[in-house]
Design a protein around this motif. Structure first.
Motif, PDB file in Angstrom:
ATOM      1  N   ARG A   4      49.377  74.321-119.103  1.00 48.30           N
ATOM      2  CA  ARG A   4      49.170  74.534-120.615  1.00 48.30           C
ATOM      3  C   ARG A   4      47.858  75.627-120.805  1.00 48.30           C
ATOM      4  O   ARG A   4      46.962  75.605-120.308  1.00 48.30           O
ATOM      5  N   TRP A   5      48.099  76.678-121.803  1.00 50.23           N
ATOM      6  CA  TRP A   5      46.965  77.530-122.079  1.00 50.23           C
ATOM      7  C   TRP A   5      45.944  77.079-122.875  1.00 50.23           C
ATOM      8  O   TRP A   5      46.732  76.230-123.996  1.00 50.23           O
ATOM      9  N   LYS A   6      44.888  76.849-123.108  1.00 49.80           N
ATOM     10  CA  LYS A   6      43.929  76.647-124.030  1.00 49.80           C
ATOM     11  C   LYS A   6      42.656  77.573-124.103  1.00 49.80           C
ATOM     12  O   LYS A   6      41.913  77.973-123.116  1.00 49.80           O
ATOM     13  N   PRO A   7      42.295  77.868-125.345  1.00 47.46           N
ATOM     14  CA  PRO A   7      41.351  78.732-125.505  1.00 47.46           C
ATOM     15  C   PRO A   7      39.847  78.142-125.303  1.00 47.46           C
ATOM     16  O   PRO A   7      39.711  76.995-125.579  1.00 47.46           O
ATOM     17  N   ASN A   8      38.745  78.937-124.734  1.00 52.62           N
ATOM     18  CA  ASN A   8      37.467  78.499-124.854  1.00 52.62           C
ATOM     19  C   ASN A   8      36.738  78.412-126.267  1.00 52.62           C
ATOM     20  O   ASN A   8      36.885  79.621-126.810  1.00 52.62           O
TER      21      ASN A   8
END
Length: 159
Positions: A4-8
């Motif tokens: 899963r992609w998650k932004p910082n």
């Protein structure tokens, strides 16, 4: 299953006084770079609270956010592929704690004009630095309550 992609999520303070902006000079793997006081949002804090904390840690100045400049995104693919989502605030610079040590890696604070910031883009730690300053100069301001903070954010037992 795909990762899963998650932004910082980061926060930043754009602080102007007498035509100059408060920046930090910090040690990075790319050498000494410039940025507004900024950093990662910590668990259990609102973006405004994170900005207050980061500004104090990086500049030894207290800061009171008065408006959200905007929400910004940038992607870097240096050592790894990372997307940053930045909440940038403007506000009032408060008391200075002269004896407070600055965060690890922060060499010093400095005040630069917009022209000096524009001329130093090669030394910007974030590609969002200049855009945030330009938005400040353009008069962009959003009320702080545009960010809704559910009570579960501050509740360590929520889930």
């Amino acid at each position: 299953m795909a990762k899963r992609w998650k932004p910082n999520v980061t926060v930043a303070a754009v602080i102007e006084r007498d035509g100059r902006f408060l920046l930090v000079e910090e040690e990075t793997t790319d050498g000494l770079m410039l940025n507004t006081p900024a950093g990662h949002l910590d668990p259990g804090e609102s973006p405004a609270e994170g900005c207050i904390r980061e500004t104090l840690e990086e500049t030894a100045h207290h800061f009171t956010p008065t408006a959200l400049l905007g929400v910004y995104m940038a992607r870097t693919r240096r050592a790894e592929d990372i997307t940053y989502m930045r909440f940038a605030f403007t506000g009032t610079l408060g008391a200075f704690e002269a004896n407070r040590p600055l965060d690890k890696g922060i060499v010093r604070t400095l005040w630069m004009t917009a022209e000096e910031i524009r001329a130093s883009t090669v030394r910007h730690r974030s590609p969002l630095l200049l855009q945030c300053v330009e938005d400040f100069l353009a008069g962009k301001r959003h009320p702080l309550d545009i960010i809704h903070l559910d009570g579960s954010v501050n509740d360590p037992g929520a889930g």
